[in-house]
Design an enzyme around this catalytic site. Structure first.
Site, PDB file in Angstrom:
ATOM      1  CB  CYS A 107      68.675 -46.462  11.575  1.00 21.07           C
ATOM      2  SG  CYS A 107      69.823 -45.876  10.306  1.00 21.07           S
ATOM      3  CB  CYS A 207      66.168 -41.503   5.306  1.00 20.85           C
ATOM      4  SG  CYS A 207      66.703 -43.148   5.833  1.00 20.85           S
TER       5      CYS A 207
END
Length: 375
Positions: A107, A207
Site C-alpha cells: 500500500c 486499516c
C-alpha cells in the site's frame, strides 16, 4: 522538540510540502511541527474506503479539522478504486492461495507515497511529502545520489519495516519529522499544542481490520467458506477447517485439534486446501528465498553479504547470510529482478510466505522482499 524544529528549519532546498494526513495524532503533529518550522504546508488525505474508520469518514473529518486548526489547506483524493485493485484484490488472491500477504508495504508503494507525490506535484506544485511515520531518511553520501532509509529512534514504534519497498525516486522527496521522537513525546507535544487528535486512540496496525472490526470479518466478506483438512506433515488427518485464510504460520491457539503435545501451523497448502501442523521443534526454518527484493540504501550486491533480517514487523533482527540469486522469468516480467536466499545463523520460527523479510545493518535498512513459499 527544539532539535526537531531546528532540523526542519535547516532543511536544504524546497520547503513547500504536502503532509499525508490520516486523522491520527502522528500525522497531525507532523503537520503542526512543519508549520511551526516555517514550512508552507498543505494537508492531503487519501479516501481509501467508504464507511467508518481511520481510512474512511472519521479520518477525513479529523484530518480536515487539524488543517482548519493549523490554518492550512486540506485536499481529499478519492483513491478507493486504486485501493480496491491494489490491496483488497491482492489480499483476497493471496489468502486464497494459502499465503499470508503483507498489505502495508504494498500500500505504501502502490497506493500512498508515489501517488500522493504525483498528485501533489501535478495539482499543487509540491515536490515534497511528509508523513507521521517513525522512520528516518538521509543522503547516503556515497556520490551515487542515493538516499538511505533508517529505523525510527523509538524501537517500540519504528515503522521502517513497512517502508522497505519505496523506490529511490520517492524516498529522496520524503520528510519524517517524527523519526527521532518517541510516541510518548509525540502525544505530549500534541497535547501541549492543543491538537484535537492528541488523545485519539491508536488505530489497529491494519486499516482493513480497523474498518471491518477484525481481519477475519474482512476475509469472510470476500472469501466463501472452504472446508478442508488439518493434517500432520505425514498426512495424518487431525481435524477440519473452514478456510486457510483463518490460519497463520506459527499459530498454536484456536486450531481445534487435540494431540499429545502442542502443535503449530507450519504450512498452508493452497493446492490441497490443507493446514499442516507440527510440534514447535518442526516449525522452524534454517533458510528461505526472498523475491521481489527492493534494494534501498545500497546498490544490489553481487556477492553474499552478512545482514540482520526481520521476518515480521514486531520480530527482532536476526543474523543471516544473504546470497543474491538470479531473477526468474516472472521476476523480470514484473520488473522486480532481484531475488536472494537467506541462511539464518539460528533456525527461525514462524517464517510465513507472503510476509516481508527486511534486511538491516544496524539502523540502516538495506532492502527487503517477500518470503517465498519454497526454499
Amino acid at each position: 522538540m527544539a532539535a526537531v524544529l531546528a532540523r526542519l528549519r535547516a532543511w536544504p532546498g524546497e520547503r513547500r510540502v504536502a503532509v499525508g494526513l490520516s486523522g491520527g495524532v502522528d500525522s497531525s503533529l507532523t503537520a503542526a511541527l512543519l508549520v511551526a518550522a516555517g514550512w508552507e504546508v498543505e494537508g492531503l488525505t487519501l479516501w481509501l474506503m467508504s464507511g467508518k474508520g481511520s481510512c474512511c469518514a472519521e479520518g477525513l473529518v479529523d484530518a480536515a479539522g487539524i488543517c482548519d486548526q493549523l490554518g492550512v489547506p486540506h485536499h481529499v483524493v478519492d483513491s478507493r478504486a486504486r485501493f480496491q485493485e491494489q490491496i483488497v484484490a491482492f489480499l483476497v488472491e493471496g489468502y486464497g492461495e494459502g499465503l499470508t500477504p503483507l498489505p502495508c508495504s504494498r500500500c505504501n508503494r502502490a497506493v500512498k507515497f508515489g501517488p500522493m507525490l504525483e498528485w501533489a506535484g501535478a495539482e499543487r506544485g509540491l515536490s515534497r511529502l511528509a508523513t507521521g511515520h517513525y522512520a528516518r531518511q538521509r543522503p547516503a553520501g556515497d556520490g551515487a545520489d542515493r538516499h538511505q532509509l533508517l529505523r525510527g529512534l523509538d524501537p517500540l514504534k519504528d515503522q521502517s519495516y513497512f517502508l522497505y519497498d519505496l523506490p529511490q525516486a520517492v524516498l529522496g522527496r520524503l520528510v519524517f519529522p517524527l523519526g527521532e521522537l518517541t510516541k510518548a513525546a509525540t502525544r505530549a507535544e500534541a497535547s501541549r499544542l492543543g491538537l484535537r487528535t492528541a488523545e485519539k486512540p491508536e488505530s489497529q496496525d491494519l486499516c482493513l481490520a480497523d474498518h471491518h472490526g477484525s481481519m477475519r470479518a474482512f476475509l469472510d466478506a470476500y472469501l466463501p467458506p472452504r472446508q478442508g483438512e488439518i493434517v500432520l506433515a505425514d498426512g495424518t488427518v487431525l481435524g477440519s477447517h473452514d478456510g486457510l485464510e483463518h490460519f497463520t504460520i506459527g499459530q498454536r491457539k484456536g486450531l481445534g485439534v487435540a494431540w499429545s503435545e502442542p502443535l503449530h501451523v507450519v504450512r498452508l497448502d493452497g493446492a490441497m486446501n490443507r493446514v499442516v501442523v507440527a510440534p514447535r521443534r518442526q516449525a522452524t526454518r534454517q533458510a528461505c528465498v526472498v523475491g521481489a527484493v527492493n534494494w534501498v540504501s545500497i546498490a544490489a550486491p553481487d556477492q553474499p553479504i552478512e545482514v540482520e533480517v526481520q521476518v515480521r514487523y514486531r520480530g527482532l533482527p536476526e543474523r543471516a547470510l544473504l546470497t543474491p540469486l538470479s531473477g526468474t522469468t516472472a521476476d523480470h516480467a514484473a520488473e522486480r529482478p532481484h531475488r536472494a536466499r537467506l541462511d539464518f545463523a539460528e533456525p527461525q520460527f514462524s517464517v510465513a510466505p507472503g510476509q516481508a523479510a527486511v534486511f538491516y545493518r544496524g539502523d540502516v535498512l538495506l532492502g527487503g522482499g517477500l518470503i517465498q513459499a519454497d526454499d
